[in-house]
Write a protein that holds these residues in place. Structure first.
Motif, PDB file in Angstrom:
ATOM      1  N   THR A 136       0.863  -1.177   0.000  1.00 21.02           N
ATOM      2  CA  THR A 136       0.000   0.000   0.000  1.00 21.02           C
ATOM      3  C   THR A 136       0.896   1.223   0.000  1.00 21.02           C
ATOM      4  O   THR A 136       1.933   1.238   0.645  1.00 21.02           O
ATOM      5  N   PHE A 137       0.495   2.259  -0.719  1.00 22.50           N
ATOM      6  CA  PHE A 137       1.327   3.439  -0.890  1.00 22.50           C
ATOM      7  C   PHE A 137       0.632   4.688  -0.382  1.00 22.50           C
ATOM      8  O   PHE A 137      -0.570   4.841  -0.540  1.00 22.50           O
ATOM      9  N   SER A 138       1.410   5.596   0.193  1.00 23.41           N
ATOM     10  CA  SER A 138       0.922   6.935   0.503  1.00 23.41           C
ATOM     11  C   SER A 138       1.063   7.762  -0.764  1.00 23.41           C
ATOM     12  O   SER A 138       2.074   7.668  -1.453  1.00 23.41           O
ATOM     13  N   VAL A 139       0.055   8.562  -1.059  1.00 19.97           N
ATOM     14  CA  VAL A 139       0.053   9.355  -2.282  1.00 19.97           C
ATOM     15  C   VAL A 139       0.344  10.810  -1.937  1.00 19.97           C
ATOM     16  O   VAL A 139      -0.278  11.385  -1.037  1.00 19.97           O
ATOM     17  N   THR A 140       1.291  11.410  -2.650  1.00 14.18           N
ATOM     18  CA  THR A 140       1.583  12.837  -2.507  1.00 14.18           C
ATOM     19  C   THR A 140       1.437  13.487  -3.870  1.00 14.18           C
ATOM     20  O   THR A 140       1.607  12.841  -4.902  1.00 14.18           O
ATOM     21  N   CYS A 151      -6.396  12.089  -3.321  1.00 16.00           N
ATOM     22  CA  CYS A 151      -5.917  10.741  -3.009  1.00 16.00           C
ATOM     23  C   CYS A 151      -5.085  10.779  -1.736  1.00 16.00           C
ATOM     24  O   CYS A 151      -4.342  11.733  -1.507  1.00 16.00           O
ATOM     25  N   SER A 152      -5.192   9.755  -0.926  1.00 18.28           N
ATOM     26  CA  SER A 152      -4.353   9.676   0.269  1.00 18.28           C
ATOM     27  C   SER A 152      -3.541   8.384   0.289  1.00 18.28           C
ATOM     28  O   SER A 152      -2.383   8.394   0.681  1.00 18.28           O
ATOM     29  N   THR A 153      -4.143   7.277  -0.121  1.00 21.40           N
ATOM     30  CA  THR A 153      -3.419   6.010  -0.225  1.00 21.40           C
ATOM     31  C   THR A 153      -3.811   5.319  -1.521  1.00 21.40           C
ATOM     32  O   THR A 153      -4.822   5.642  -2.129  1.00 21.40           O
ATOM     33  N   SER A 182      -3.650   1.213  -3.505  1.00 26.06           N
ATOM     34  CA  SER A 182      -3.334  -0.209  -3.398  1.00 26.06           C
ATOM     35  C   SER A 182      -3.563  -0.861  -4.757  1.00 26.06           C
ATOM     36  O   SER A 182      -4.278  -0.342  -5.602  1.00 26.06           O
ATOM     37  N   CYS A 215      -6.897   4.326  -5.919  1.00 23.35           N
ATOM     38  CA  CYS A 215      -6.583   5.269  -4.838  1.00 23.35           C
ATOM     39  C   CYS A 215      -7.781   5.421  -3.919  1.00 23.35           C
ATOM     40  O   CYS A 215      -8.929   5.306  -4.344  1.00 23.35           O
ATOM     41  N   THR A 216      -7.513   5.695  -2.667  1.00 21.11           N
ATOM     42  CA  THR A 216      -8.554   5.942  -1.678  1.00 21.11           C
ATOM     43  C   THR A 216      -8.482   7.407  -1.291  1.00 21.11           C
ATOM     44  O   THR A 216      -7.390   7.926  -1.095  1.00 21.11           O
TER      45      THR A 216
END
Length: 86
Positions: free
Chosen positions: A20-24, A39-41, A43, A67-68
């Motif tokens: 799972t990734f953090s999105v910037t 987007c925040s995370t 998968s 993205c979530t």
């Protein structure tokens, strides 16, 4: 970016489906402006079907992600081309 360090291709660790990734830097407008929430995370929802590492599916260039909280997919910008899988 989270990777699976026990397997590498071209000297770089691979990515598996359960990462799972953090999105910037999400390009969606802020929620307060009436747009989608940023987007925040993210998968992976679909990855290789016959290529595994550590018991999990390996992410390929055609893998699907979400993205979530807004459901947009990740864009893959960099891949290796020395190995392929299905």
């Amino acid at each position: 970016m989270m990777t699976y360090p026990r397997v590498s291709v071209g000297g770089n660790p691979i990515v598996i489906r359960s990462n799972t990734f953090s999105v910037t830097g999400c390009q969606f407008p802020a929620w307060t402006l009436g747009g989608s929430p940023p987007c925040s995370t993210a998968s992976w929802t679909m990855a290789a079907t016959r290529l595994f590492a550590g018991g999990d599916n390996v992410v390929l260039v055609n893998s699907q992600s979400q993205c979530t909280p807004n459901g947009t997919p990740l864009q893959i910008f960099r891949t290796q081309i020395r190995a392929t899988g299905t």
